[in-house]
Design a protein around this motif. Structure first.
Motif, PDB file in Angstrom:
ATOM      1  N   ASN A  33     -43.069 -79.857 -12.581  1.00 48.63           N
ATOM      2  CA  ASN A  33     -42.791 -79.447 -11.200  1.00 48.63           C
ATOM      3  C   ASN A  33     -43.899 -79.791 -10.197  1.00 48.63           C
ATOM      4  O   ASN A  33     -43.755 -79.520  -9.002  1.00 48.63           O
ATOM      5  N   GLY A  34     -45.012 -80.339 -10.659  1.00 50.71           N
ATOM      6  CA  GLY A  34     -46.085 -80.746  -9.746  1.00 50.71           C
ATOM      7  C   GLY A  34     -47.003 -79.631  -9.302  1.00 50.71           C
ATOM      8  O   GLY A  34     -47.879 -79.842  -8.466  1.00 50.71           O
ATOM      9  N   GLU A  35     -46.856 -78.438  -9.860  1.00 49.76           N
ATOM     10  CA  GLU A  35     -47.738 -77.321  -9.486  1.00 49.76           C
ATOM     11  C   GLU A  35     -49.181 -77.636  -9.896  1.00 49.76           C
ATOM     12  O   GLU A  35     -49.441 -78.036 -11.023  1.00 49.76           O
ATOM     13  N   LYS A  36     -50.108 -77.412  -8.968  1.00 41.17           N
ATOM     14  CA  LYS A  36     -51.515 -77.669  -9.276  1.00 41.17           C
ATOM     15  C   LYS A  36     -52.045 -76.601 -10.213  1.00 41.17           C
ATOM     16  O   LYS A  36     -51.871 -75.399  -9.991  1.00 41.17           O
ATOM     17  N   LEU A  37     -52.728 -77.051 -11.277  1.00 43.97           N
ATOM     18  CA  LEU A  37     -53.217 -76.133 -12.301  1.00 43.97           C
ATOM     19  C   LEU A  37     -54.708 -75.868 -12.186  1.00 43.97           C
ATOM     20  O   LEU A  37     -55.151 -74.732 -12.307  1.00 43.97           O
ATOM     21  N   PHE A  51     -51.920 -81.273 -12.772  1.00 39.53           N
ATOM     22  CA  PHE A  51     -50.677 -80.737 -12.234  1.00 39.53           C
ATOM     23  C   PHE A  51     -49.677 -80.548 -13.371  1.00 39.53           C
ATOM     24  O   PHE A  51     -49.701 -81.267 -14.371  1.00 39.53           O
ATOM     25  N   ASN A  52     -48.790 -79.570 -13.184  1.00 40.38           N
ATOM     26  CA  ASN A  52     -47.710 -79.368 -14.146  1.00 40.38           C
ATOM     27  C   ASN A  52     -46.812 -80.599 -14.150  1.00 40.38           C
ATOM     28  O   ASN A  52     -46.361 -81.058 -13.097  1.00 40.38           O
ATOM     29  N   TRP A 102     -40.551 -84.672  -8.136  1.00 42.41           N
ATOM     30  CA  TRP A 102     -41.451 -83.853  -7.331  1.00 42.41           C
ATOM     31  C   TRP A 102     -42.533 -84.736  -6.719  1.00 42.41           C
ATOM     32  O   TRP A 102     -42.750 -85.871  -7.147  1.00 42.41           O
ATOM     33  N   THR A 133     -46.625 -84.245  -4.665  1.00 34.81           N
ATOM     34  CA  THR A 133     -47.697 -83.335  -4.287  1.00 34.81           C
ATOM     35  C   THR A 133     -48.830 -84.134  -3.659  1.00 34.81           C
ATOM     36  O   THR A 133     -48.819 -85.371  -3.680  1.00 34.81           O
TER      37      THR A 133
END
Length: 411
Positions: A180-184, A176-177, A145, A147
């Motif tokens: 998956n790179g999701e911003k937390l 980030f997760n 991933w 970001t």
């Protein structure tokens, strides 16, 4: 260019300060010349190769990472390579410019990697001056991933269980997760008008990220929600101008037991309690380099490349060494009974950690060394400005022969 200015250039101060350094009223501080030493330790290069074009004269915190039986290395222009740790064979190679050219639209300037490399959770994490953060599969080099962070990434990402966090040049600490790179979340810090070019990585312990800020503070950010558990001032800046008021903490805090140790530029070396930030002791030192430790000693390289050993229990100075002053030394690392540092001419210097004497030396990259040596399993991994990557070990047999000869002479 005067050596004082070289020191500033090495840490990436602003263009305005660079101009000020050209003034004829700045007194030159000479770079220490190397002198002959009585060597008692004999380092040797056991493997070396070249990765891309290195980092040139640019500020960079890129250095090798060793994990999963591999050595991961990156260059400024976007080349990332994995080598077999035992044989040195190339296992995979990734070119970020090919992968992210359309996304970044920076074909003429390149990807400009500067942050990393961090290997964890079966991934390799790398960031750059564009704010791009990428996770690669450690086995194949494929992009898992990517970001975009809110600012330049100039220090290695920190991985904590299911989170990877980065410290940006805009004063934000972002999480980030890891999968998956999701911003937390994002934690914002005060950013002064003038700072050193660079940021320190965070260190993770007991559910919190410990990190330094550009205004001379240590904060603990809770992993689960991005909120500060506590904040403590390391150095309160004073002075008549922005330069004298700089108090950046551009190092990774060092955690030993129940205490944390950190130093600021223009400021202090402090010990504080991990659980609440209470300052145990504070001593006047100025540094932007990571600390090292062994036994009761902290080892520090200050902003003029003087090396110190400090008792971590009370902050009392055990010894100092100015033989390598102004040689733009790297942060120190510990191997066996020695401290090892690199310099701007590409030498690794070995210092006896008890006496503070220089007892060994080897040239690795004539273009210079810039990043803290990495010590893993009695081997030293270093990366030079030209792109040269080398593994250095200590020649124990030659050292043993010297000791036997000395004993014979004594008889």
């Amino acid at each position: 260019m005067k050596s004082w200015c070289k020191n500033l250039l090495a840490v990436g101060l602003s263009v305005a300060l660079m101009s000020a350094c050209s003034s004829s009223d700045v007194e030159e501080e000479p770079v220490s010349e190397l002198v002959d030493i009585q060597a008692t330790v004999f380092p040797e290069i056991i493997w070396d190769t070249s990765v891309g074009d290195g980092v040139g004269d640019y500020y960079s915190q890129l250095r090798p990472s060793v994990r999963y039986g591999k050595v991961f290395v990156a260059d400024r222009n976007g080349i990332v390579v994995a080598f077999d740790e035992t044989s040195g064979d190339e296992l995979w190679k990734q070119d970020f410019n090919d992968v992210f050219e359309q996304q970044l639209g920076t074909k003429t300037k390149g990807i400009r990697l500067a942050a990393g490399v961090t290997a964890a959770r079966s991934k390799v994490f790398i960031g750059g001056e564009t704010g791009l953060l990428v996770a690669l599969d450690e086995a194949t080099g494929d992009v898992v991933w990517s970001t975009q962070a809110n600012g330049e990434l100039l220090s290695a990402p920190t991985v904590a269980e299911d989170v990877v966090a980065v410290n940006t040049s805009k004063g934000t600490f972002e999480a980030f997760n890891v999968d998956n790179g999701e911003k937390l979340w994002s934690y914002e810090m005060q950013l002064p008008n003038l700072t050193l070019r660079g940021t320190g990585s965070a260190v993770y312990e007991a559910g919190g990220f410990f990190l330094g800020s550009a205004d001379g503070k240590i904060a603990v950010v809770v992993k689960s929600n991005g909120q500060a558990a506590w904040e403590q001032t390391v150095f309160s800046p004073t002075g008549a101008n922005e330069f004298t008021r700089m108090a950046d903490i551009d190092m990774t805090p060092l955690i030993l037991g129940e205490n944390l140790y950190v130093a600021s530029y223009n400021g202090n070396l402090v010990s504080m309690e991990l659980r609440n930030g209470r300052v145990v002791w504070s001593r006047k030192y100025s540094s932007f380099n990571d600390l090292a430790a062994a036994g009761i000693s902290l080892f520090l390289v200050d902003d003029h490349s003087r090396i110190y050993s400090v008792d971590r229990r009370n902050g009392l100075e055990l010894w100092s060494n100015s033989e390598l002053k102004n040689r733009q030394l790297t942060a120190p690392a510990v191997i066996d009974n020695y401290i090892v540092v690199g310099d701007f001419e590409g030498y690794l210097h070995f210092i006896d950690r008890i006496s503070g004497e220089v007892v060994g030396r080897i040239e690795v990259d004539s273009d210079g060394l810039y990043g803290q040596p990495l010590v893993v399993d009695d081997k030293i991994y270093v990366q030079g400005r030209s792109g040269k990557v080398a593994i250095v070990s200590l020649n124990k047999q030659e050292q043993k022969n010297l000791e036997e000869d000395t004993e014979t002479d004594a008889e």
